[in-house]
Design a protein around this motif. Structure first.
Motif, PDB file in Angstrom:
ATOM      1  N   UNK A  60       0.778  -1.213  -0.039  1.00  0.00           N
ATOM      2  CA  UNK A  60      -0.003  -0.021   0.124  1.00  0.00           C
ATOM      3  C   UNK A  60       0.897   1.253   0.088  1.00  0.00           C
ATOM      4  N   UNK A  61       1.851   1.168  -0.905  1.00  0.00           N
ATOM      5  CA  UNK A  61       2.852   2.352  -1.024  1.00  0.00           C
ATOM      6  C   UNK A  61       2.093   3.577  -1.336  1.00  0.00           C
ATOM      7  N   UNK A  62       2.548   4.658  -0.892  1.00  0.00           N
ATOM      8  CA  UNK A  62       2.124   6.127  -1.277  1.00  0.00           C
ATOM      9  C   UNK A  62       3.456   6.836  -1.592  1.00  0.00           C
ATOM     10  N   UNK A  63       3.698   7.405  -2.824  1.00  0.00           N
ATOM     11  CA  UNK A  63       5.061   8.114  -3.091  1.00  0.00           C
ATOM     12  C   UNK A  63       4.883   9.295  -2.191  1.00  0.00           C
ATOM     13  N   UNK A  64       6.146   9.854  -1.986  1.00  0.00           N
ATOM     14  CA  UNK A  64       6.589  11.129  -1.349  1.00  0.00           C
ATOM     15  C   UNK A  64       7.773  11.713  -2.023  1.00  0.00           C
ATOM     16  N   UNK A  65       8.157  12.433  -1.108  1.00  0.00           N
ATOM     17  CA  UNK A  65       9.763  12.956  -1.456  1.00  0.00           C
ATOM     18  C   UNK A  65      10.827  12.365  -0.230  1.00  0.00           C
ATOM     19  N   UNK A  66      11.812  11.896  -0.935  1.00  0.00           N
ATOM     20  CA  UNK A  66      12.936  11.216   0.119  1.00  0.00           C
ATOM     21  C   UNK A  66      13.601  12.242   0.755  1.00  0.00           C
ATOM     22  N   UNK A  67      14.202  11.993   1.795  1.00  0.00           N
ATOM     23  CA  UNK A  67      14.845  12.847   2.626  1.00  0.00           C
ATOM     24  C   UNK A  67      16.218  12.303   3.065  1.00  0.00           C
ATOM     25  N   UNK A  68      17.117  12.197   2.200  1.00  0.00           N
ATOM     26  CA  UNK A  68      18.433  11.707   2.028  1.00  0.00           C
ATOM     27  C   UNK A  68      19.302  12.282   3.129  1.00  0.00           C
ATOM     28  N   UNK A  69      20.195  11.835   3.672  1.00  0.00           N
ATOM     29  CA  UNK A  69      21.086  12.488   4.582  1.00  0.00           C
ATOM     30  C   UNK A  69      22.129  13.188   3.431  1.00  0.00           C
ATOM     31  N   UNK A  70      22.932  13.995   3.954  1.00  0.00           N
ATOM     32  CA  UNK A  70      23.899  15.041   3.245  1.00  0.00           C
ATOM     33  C   UNK A  70      24.844  14.225   2.403  1.00  0.00           C
ATOM     34  N   UNK A  71      25.161  13.101   3.151  1.00  0.00           N
ATOM     35  CA  UNK A  71      26.380  12.225   2.452  1.00  0.00           C
ATOM     36  C   UNK A  71      25.680  11.035   1.673  1.00  0.00           C
ATOM     37  N   UNK A  72      24.498  11.061   1.561  1.00  0.00           N
ATOM     38  CA  UNK A  72      23.843   9.821   1.005  1.00  0.00           C
ATOM     39  C   UNK A  72      23.578   9.865  -0.408  1.00  0.00           C
ATOM     40  N   UNK A  73      23.814   9.149  -1.414  1.00  0.00           N
ATOM     41  CA  UNK A  73      23.485   9.360  -2.791  1.00  0.00           C
ATOM     42  C   UNK A  73      23.124   7.977  -3.316  1.00  0.00           C
ATOM     43  N   UNK A  74      21.795   7.988  -3.661  1.00  0.00           N
ATOM     44  CA  UNK A  74      21.314   6.672  -4.276  1.00  0.00           C
ATOM     45  C   UNK A  74      20.138   6.894  -5.321  1.00  0.00           C
ATOM     46  N   UNK A  75      19.828   5.818  -6.037  1.00  0.00           N
ATOM     47  CA  UNK A  75      19.111   5.969  -6.984  1.00  0.00           C
ATOM     48  C   UNK A  75      17.971   4.902  -6.702  1.00  0.00           C
ATOM     49  N   UNK A  76      16.696   5.311  -6.735  1.00  0.00           N
ATOM     50  CA  UNK A  76      15.439   4.430  -6.537  1.00  0.00           C
ATOM     51  C   UNK A  76      15.002   3.903  -7.765  1.00  0.00           C
ATOM     52  N   UNK A  77      14.794   2.344  -7.855  1.00  0.00           N
ATOM     53  CA  UNK A  77      14.195   1.890  -9.038  1.00  0.00           C
ATOM     54  C   UNK A  77      13.337   0.704  -8.653  1.00  0.00           C
ATOM     55  N   UNK A  78      12.679   0.190  -9.476  1.00  0.00           N
ATOM     56  CA  UNK A  78      11.704  -0.831  -9.550  1.00  0.00           C
ATOM     57  C   UNK A  78      12.000  -2.243 -10.222  1.00  0.00           C
ATOM     58  N   UNK A  79      11.813  -3.356  -9.713  1.00  0.00           N
ATOM     59  CA  UNK A  79      11.980  -4.346 -10.394  1.00  0.00           C
ATOM     60  C   UNK A  79      10.792  -5.573 -10.405  1.00  0.00           C
ATOM     61  N   UNK A  80      10.733  -6.201 -11.151  1.00  0.00           N
ATOM     62  CA  UNK A  80       9.777  -7.371 -11.136  1.00  0.00           C
ATOM     63  C   UNK A  80      10.630  -8.454 -10.409  1.00  0.00           C
ATOM     64  N   UNK A  81       9.542  -8.987 -10.009  1.00  0.00           N
ATOM     65  CA  UNK A  81      10.246 -10.252  -9.111  1.00  0.00           C
ATOM     66  C   UNK A  81      11.213 -11.170  -9.884  1.00  0.00           C
ATOM     67  N   UNK A  82      10.421 -11.601 -11.031  1.00  0.00           N
ATOM     68  CA  UNK A  82      11.430 -12.415 -11.883  1.00  0.00           C
ATOM     69  C   UNK A  82      12.832 -11.885 -12.353  1.00  0.00           C
ATOM     70  N   UNK A  83      12.743 -10.642 -12.379  1.00  0.00           N
ATOM     71  CA  UNK A  83      14.244  -9.804 -12.856  1.00  0.00           C
ATOM     72  C   UNK A  83      15.074  -9.788 -11.567  1.00  0.00           C
ATOM     73  N   UNK A  84      14.349  -9.695 -10.466  1.00  0.00           N
ATOM     74  CA  UNK A  84      15.232  -9.595  -9.189  1.00  0.00           C
ATOM     75  C   UNK A  84      15.901 -11.164  -9.124  1.00  0.00           C
ATOM     76  N   UNK A  85      14.843 -12.288  -9.048  1.00  0.00           N
ATOM     77  CA  UNK A  85      15.479 -13.670  -9.167  1.00  0.00           C
ATOM     78  C   UNK A  85      16.927 -13.908 -10.085  1.00  0.00           C
ATOM     79  N   UNK A  86      16.512 -13.340 -11.403  1.00  0.00           N
ATOM     80  CA  UNK A  86      17.700 -13.404 -12.530  1.00  0.00           C
ATOM     81  C   UNK A  86      18.954 -12.686 -12.027  1.00  0.00           C
TER      82      UNK A  86
END
Length: 199
Positions: free
Chosen positions: A133-159
């Motif tokens: 039941x995820x609801x999108x919003x704005x990330x609140x990363x720390x100043x020294x934190x750099x990351x990229x959010x992505x989405x994968x299908x379960x079969x893609x993750x298994x592979x």
């Protein structure tokens, strides 16, 4: 279920000394008495504990992150995770980390259990949570934190786990959980996001 008597395998503490006191991690060297009475040393890292979240999107994909991990010098694909602050409840930490790192909140949560990440040299325990039941919003990363959010299908993750693209231990463990939950083999107890989900 009767638990085995493990006295013949147990090591007992004789003396403990600090090797390093960092702001995040501590290292210790303990002298222990072995089951046969001899002495040995055990060097290990003291970790405050952490959480990892398996976020289930409504379209069937899972939310993942990509970030550079300095000790292994590579960008890793992993589930959202983070360390528990002193005195913090693991469930509240899971909610906080999901929001801070991805910007998402969740209407429902389930505690899946825990994993010991490196039992030979670390006290670290990671509490595993599912979120839906995820609801999108704005990330609140720390100043020294750099990351990229992505989405994968379960079969893609298994592979990706199978071909070595994903090698992060907690993500591999969570993928096992995901696979069995989606198959209906490992049922979860879902709770509202404002309830305590246990640990």
């Amino acid at each position: 279920m009767t638990l085995p008597d493990d006295a013949h395998l147990t090591e007992t503490l004789v003396e403990s000394r600090s090797l390093c006191e960092g702001s995040f991690l501590k290292a210790r060297c303990d002298t222990v008495r072995l089951p046969d009475g001899r002495l040995a040393t055990r060097e290990y890292v003291v970790h405050p504990g952490a959480v990892v979240v398996i976020p289930l999107l409504d379209d069937g994909r899972v939310l993942m992150e990509r970030q550079y991990r300095y000790p292994v010098e590579r960008v890793m694909t992993e589930f959202p995770a983070g360390k528990i602050d002193p005195g913090e409840d693991p469930f509240h930490c899971a909610q906080r980390e999901l929001l801070e790192e991805t910007g998402y909140t969740a209407r429902e949560w389930a505690c899946a259990g825990a994993l010991h990440l490196a039992i030979a040299y670390s006290t670290e325990i990671i509490h595993i949570y599912f979120a839906r039941g995820l609801v999108a919003g704005k990330a609140q990363l720390d100043q020294d934190e750099f990351l990229e959010v992505c989405a994968m299908r379960p079969d893609e993750l298994y592979a990706a786990c199978r071909d070595g693209s994903v090698t992060d231990a907690k993500t591999l463990t969570c993928t096992l959980w995901l696979q069995n939950v989606l198959r209906g083999q490992w049922p979860l107890e879902w709770r509202q996001g404002n309830e305590s989900a246990g640990s």
